[in-house]
Design a protein around this motif. Structure first.
Motif: not given
Length: 227
Positions: A130-135
């Motif tokens: 859910a996009g957490a990989m970018f952080d």
């Protein structure tokens, strides 16, 4: 790299606009949402349904796709300065890896290392997270045994998840710790188990031998996050 889905694209627009190269829209969006996209100052392209489905490889894009810069994997050496790492021993399922990255980020782990694999399908893991990989710092280490040796020498205590071990609630968790999770089919390889300092398990309320690895990861990370 193409990522798709309204939630991920909005996440990128709000938190990581510097990663976006183009915004690709396959449906009409509200004025407020379109204004937010325009503020990026990045190219906006309209796609027909066929082209959008091809770029999303048949996935549910919800009319939103973003062309973003390639994901930059973290360096293992930098992660050794952390306190709490999650190592995935041979996991290959994109859905499980993404879910674990999302959980690790939400529950306070410092980084995730995919070990025993040469590469990850970045687009799929980003979507599943859910996009957490970018952080969340995510690294890849092709050799699991070498990685575990390296982490031990860096002062980490290695905990492995297995159906037989100390209940995680009873384990004394070190400040610098690594949680090793094996694949659902094979678990942690035996040679890797020999390098563990302790094996931890989740006590079941009913006679059932295992949980999905991402569900088990959530419980174990939550119980081990405070040390």
């Amino acid at each position: 790299m193409i990522v798709y889905g309204k939630q991920i694209c909005r996440f990128l627009i709000e938190r990581h606009p510097e990663l976006i190269e183009r915004v690709l829209l396959a449906k009409e969006v509200g004025k407020k949402e379109f204004a937010a996209v325009q503020k990026l100052g990045k190219p906006i392209e309209r796609l027909d349904a066929r082209k959008a489905q091809a770029l999303a490889r048949g996935g549910n894009h919800q009319g939103w796709l973003c062309d973003v810069k390639p994901y930059r994997y973290a360096d293992v050496a930098a992660l050794k300065q952390s306190d709490f790492l999650v190592v995935l021993a041979g996991l290959t399922d994109v859905g499980n890896i993404g879910a674990i990255v999302r959980t690790a980020y939400a529950l306070g782990a410092d980084g995730v290392i995919a070990a025993g694999v040469k590469r990850l399908q970045s687009e799929g893991v980003v979507r599943a997270s859910a996009g957490a990989m970018f952080d969340m710092p995510v690294a890849v280490a092709p050799n699991l045994l070498d990685l575990l040796n390296e982490l031990k020498h860096a002062g980490f205590t290695l905990y492995g998840a297995d159906t037989r071990g100390t209940p995680v609630g009873e384990a004394v968790v070190a400040k610098k710790r690594v949680l090793v999770l094996g694949s659902e089919g094979e678990g942690i390889p035996n040679r890797a188990k020999e390098k563990l300092d302790e094996v931890v398990t989740i006590e079941m309320a009913r006679p059932f031998d295992s949980l999905n690895v991402s569900a088990a990861a959530a419980i174990l990370i939550y119980r081990m996050r405070d040390a």
